[in-house]
Design a protein around this motif. Sequence first.
Motif, short mmCIF file in Angstrom:
data_model
loop_
_atom_site.label_atom_id
_atom_site.label_comp_id
_atom_site.label_asym_id
_atom_site.label_seq_id
_atom_site.Cartn_x
_atom_site.Cartn_y
_atom_site.Cartn_z
N CYS A 1 0.70 -1.26 -0.08
CA CYS A 1 0.00 0.06 0.11
C CYS A 1 0.88 1.27 -0.10
O CYS A 1 1.87 1.30 0.73
CB CYS A 1 -0.85 0.00 1.26
SG CYS A 1 -2.11 1.30 1.36
N GLU B 1 -7.05 4.83 -1.22
CA GLU B 1 -7.91 4.10 -0.58
C GLU B 1 -9.33 4.93 -0.77
O GLU B 1 -9.40 6.27 -0.53
CB GLU B 1 -7.80 4.09 1.07
CG GLU B 1 -6.53 3.05 1.39
CD GLU B 1 -6.86 1.79 1.11
OE1 GLU B 1 -8.06 1.63 0.68
OE2 GLU B 1 -6.18 0.86 1.33
N THR C 1 -3.53 0.88 -4.00
CA THR C 1 -3.72 0.24 -2.62
C THR C 1 -4.74 -0.84 -2.83
O THR C 1 -5.18 -1.12 -3.80
CB THR C 1 -4.52 1.22 -1.81
OG1 THR C 1 -5.61 1.75 -2.61
CG2 THR C 1 -3.77 2.54 -1.74
N ALA D 1 -3.03 1.34 5.05
CA ALA D 1 -3.03 2.84 4.45
C ALA D 1 -2.48 3.76 5.35
O ALA D 1 -1.97 4.51 5.12
CB ALA D 1 -4.45 3.21 3.92
#
Length: 215
Positions: free
Chosen positions: A50, A68, A107, A119
């Motif tokens: 991520c 995200e 992500t 994240a």
Amino acid sequence: CGLDDCIEKAAKSSRTREGTSTRLKRGWGIGCGIHVAAMQIAGAPWTMSCGAFVKINADGTVNLISGEGDPGQGAPTVLAQICAEELGIGMEDVSVSAADTDFAPATPGPISSRTTATAGNAVRLAAVDAKGQLLQIAANKLAANIDDLEATGGKIYVRNNPERAVSIAEVAASPSHYPILGRGTFIPEQEGSNPKTWYGDMAVAYSFAAQAAEV
């Protein structure tokens, strides 16, 4: 594992009513649960790393760029909090860009309760990178050792001499370094569960619960 503690506390709380009456017939039940955060399944496509970007503007505000999405769990809020705390600025100074695959880093998505764990760590690392750049510039401006500097309240100051300070906005606007862009990538250490046996360290974090019932 915190499950033992949960069971003991639930059982202890339930037993406080024992002996209050001899006329009642009682049944006791206890239930336990576990939930994973950022589950890793070996070979699954959502186990990828991520990433996040943190851009510090000339006025000291910050643009946080993450891939995200927010299906309702409050991702922009928690990511902004993490970014602000690491940089030593107010949360109101952090603007979280809407997820856009054209410019945001990849992500895995908000599945398996992973947003804060994965994240969040990517954002923290991006903020650490940007903060390191800020501190280096500030060290030159303040003629101080970078290890002696701290950032809080939108300022960077010498730890033992708070009067020697410079605003983050002034540092960020330095012509020779603008713009300051921090990059962060979080890769979970866990390899994931075995695809055949399903056993293994399969998550970044775990939460446990236990409830007792009296009937």
